[in-house]
Design an enzyme around this catalytic site. Structure first.
Site, mmCIF file in Angstrom:
data_model
loop_
_atom_site.group_PDB
_atom_site.id
_atom_site.type_symbol
_atom_site.label_atom_id
_atom_site.label_comp_id
_atom_site.label_asym_id
_atom_site.label_seq_id
_atom_site.Cartn_x
_atom_site.Cartn_y
_atom_site.Cartn_z
ATOM 1 N N GLU A 172 0.790 -1.226 0.000
ATOM 2 C CA GLU A 172 0.000 0.000 0.000
ATOM 3 C C GLU A 172 0.828 1.285 0.000
ATOM 4 O OE1 GLU A 172 -2.813 -0.111 3.220
ATOM 5 O OE2 GLU A 172 -3.872 -1.838 2.422
ATOM 6 N N GLU A 358 -5.471 -8.487 1.197
ATOM 7 C CA GLU A 358 -6.061 -8.168 2.499
ATOM 8 C C GLU A 358 -7.543 -7.906 2.313
ATOM 9 O OE1 GLU A 358 -4.317 -4.894 4.751
ATOM 10 O OE2 GLU A 358 -2.306 -5.620 4.289
HETATM 11 C C1 FCB Z 1 -4.365 -1.919 5.697
HETATM 12 C C2 FCB Z 1 -2.966 -2.244 6.192
HETATM 13 C C3 FCB Z 1 -2.936 -3.243 7.312
HETATM 14 C C4 FCB Z 1 -4.076 -3.055 8.289
HETATM 15 C C5 FCB Z 1 -5.389 -2.926 7.568
HETATM 16 C C6 FCB Z 1 -6.584 -2.768 8.473
HETATM 17 O O1 FCB Z 1 -4.369 -0.668 5.104
HETATM 18 O O2 FCB Z 1 -2.191 -2.749 5.140
HETATM 19 O O3 FCB Z 1 -1.679 -3.158 7.919
HETATM 20 O O4 FCB Z 1 -3.821 -2.016 9.128
HETATM 21 O O5 FCB Z 1 -5.346 -1.853 6.688
#
Ligand code: FCB
Length: 451
Positions: A172, A358
């Protein structure tokens, strides 16, 4: 509900990878052990008022000591892969480029155990924890940091080579650039668009510089990057809201994906912010746009955008629809947005294969000595997994899904106040308790496998 539970899972081919994800700073703790040096997040936590309750990463989930127990949970869940990050600050511990064998050994034992469990290691090299010694030399505003990152990527990949199944250069970049340098809520806490866009460029350059080294050192592994993305929907049909949503999408999605896939920055941003564009040297865009084996996408929610000329930073606001279901973060639960995002990206870009690296939600979980009944998370995960299936059926090449997160952990500026885990962590005793969602995910994987 029953109908949904019976949904045919045949979209998930036998090669589809189910996993969970974590990140070093959020779980490891042991901040001052075995030669680890400070990262920008150690510093950011140490300054007052940056983190809810003044929390920090000094102990976190103590995964540095409890890693065997934590990996056992992966085995229990039956996942195919585990996405975790390495801490640069444990591996290269000074500007003199001292390489710490202890740091490498810590990750070696994790990789060995994953192999023993037949779980694929997906390793992120950078999940936001820049060594403070590099921040003191300008951090991501200094082009040299991109070369330092390439050096670090070279050290890790020449040591671990093909033992790592999938390398991710950056997690990210949007967060490091925009939250760190525009919104000022992540380390190092700056609010300046020109700097944010410059940081984004240097991080993308670092990614591009590392890629050939990773490929050389680990030719059998997959190499790529992870972006956080979501759809940007206009709050109304008004022309102003539509334009605002387009601007928001360009600034937050395309600014990151377009240089990687097409070697240029979005025209709209160049037009709207002509004075805040980054310095780009000749050859940079070719380095940045070299092919990736995959693109990781982190998806949590969508943004609904309305025009707001009085907001000097953006000229737009992100609003939560009144009827929306939200999580403990206040983020709208919107699974259809994941399908929408993937299908639209597939139309707009020539996409490499995708992993959802994620996806998950925070809830106010309580441990009642038997079970954590996180019903909202169970529903969230199920619906997002189905949204992935819908995207696959619509022709998007999605190869895997990683639930965020294995454990409750240090949620950046929210500290320990927000719980995202499949396992509840009691931060006093460091006990881990499976939530209902852990049982759900385990069962979902088993069903997808046993079609
Ligand atoms: C993302 C991050 C991760 C976590 C989630 C909730 O942006 O990559 O580390 O904090 O959000």
């Amino acid at each position: 509900m029953k109908m949904q539970d019976d949904r045919n899972l045949s979209s998930f081919k036998s090669t589809f990878v189910f996993g969970t994800a974590t990140a070093a700073f959020q779980i490891e703790g042991a901040a001052n052990e075995d030669g680890r040096v400070d990262s920008i997040w150690d510093r950011f936590c140490a300054e007052p008022n940056n983190i809810v309750n003044g929390d920090d990463g000094l102990v976190a989930c103590d995964h540095y000591h409890l890693w065997e127990k934590d990996l056992q949970k992966l085995k229990d869940l039956g996942v195919d892969a585990y996405r975790f990050s390495m801490a640069w600050t444990r591996i290269i511990t000074s500007t003199e480029k001292e390489i710490s064998q202890t740091g490498l050994d810590f990750y070696q034992q994790i990789i060995d155990r994953l192999h023993f469990y037949q779980i694929k290691p997906f390793v992120t090299l950078y999940h936001w924890d820049l060594p403070q010694y590099l921040q003191e030399q300008g951090g991501w505003l200094n082009r040299d940091t991109a070369y330092q990152f390439a050096k670090y990527a070279d050290v890790v990949s020449s040591h671990f080579g093909n033992q790592i199944h999938t390398y991710t250069t950056f997690n990210e970049p949007w967060c490091s650039a925009m939250l760190g340098y525009l919104h000022g809520i992540h380390a190092p806490g700056i609010k300046d668009r020109k700097q944010a866009l410059q940081v984004a460029h240097i991080i993308l350059l670092a990614h591009g510089l590392a890629m050939p080294l990773l490929r050389r050192n680990a030719p059998m592994a997959q190499h790529g990057i992870v972006l956080n993305m979501g759809p940007y929907d206009a709050a109304s049909l008004s022309e102003q809201d539509q334009l605002a949503a387009e601007l928001a999408e360009s600034e937050n999605n395309d600014w990151f994906i377009q240089p990687l896939l097409e070697g240029c920055y979005p025209a709209l941003i160049q037009e709207i912010y002509p004075d805040e564009l980054p310095d780009i040297e000749s050859g940079d865009m070719d380095i940045i746009s070299a092919p990736n084996d995959y693109l990781g996408i982190n998806y949590y929610t969508r943004q609904v955008i309305c025009h707001n000329p009085s907001n000097v930073t953006f000229t737009y606001d992100s609003v939560t629809p009144e009827e929306a279901e939200v999580t403990a973060m206040g983020w709208e639960v919107y699974p259809a947005g994941l399908t929408q995002l993937l299908v639209n990206l597939n139309k707009r870009y020539e996409m490499p294969p995708v992993y959802i690296t994620e996806n998950g939600m925070a809830s106010d979980d309580d441990y009642d000595e038997v079970l954590v009944n996180d019903n909202q998370r169970v529903k969230y995960l199920r619906e997002h997994l189905y949204a992935v299936a819908d995207a696959i059926e619509a022709g998007v090449d999605v190869r895997g899904y990683f639930a965020w997160s294995l454990l409750d952990n240090f949620e950046w500026s929210e500290g320990y106040s927000k719980r995202f885990g499949l396992y509840y962590v009691d931060y006093v005793t460091q006990e881990r308790v499976p939530k209902l969602s852990a049982h759900f995910y385990k069962d979902f994987i088993r069903r997808a496998r046993s079609r």
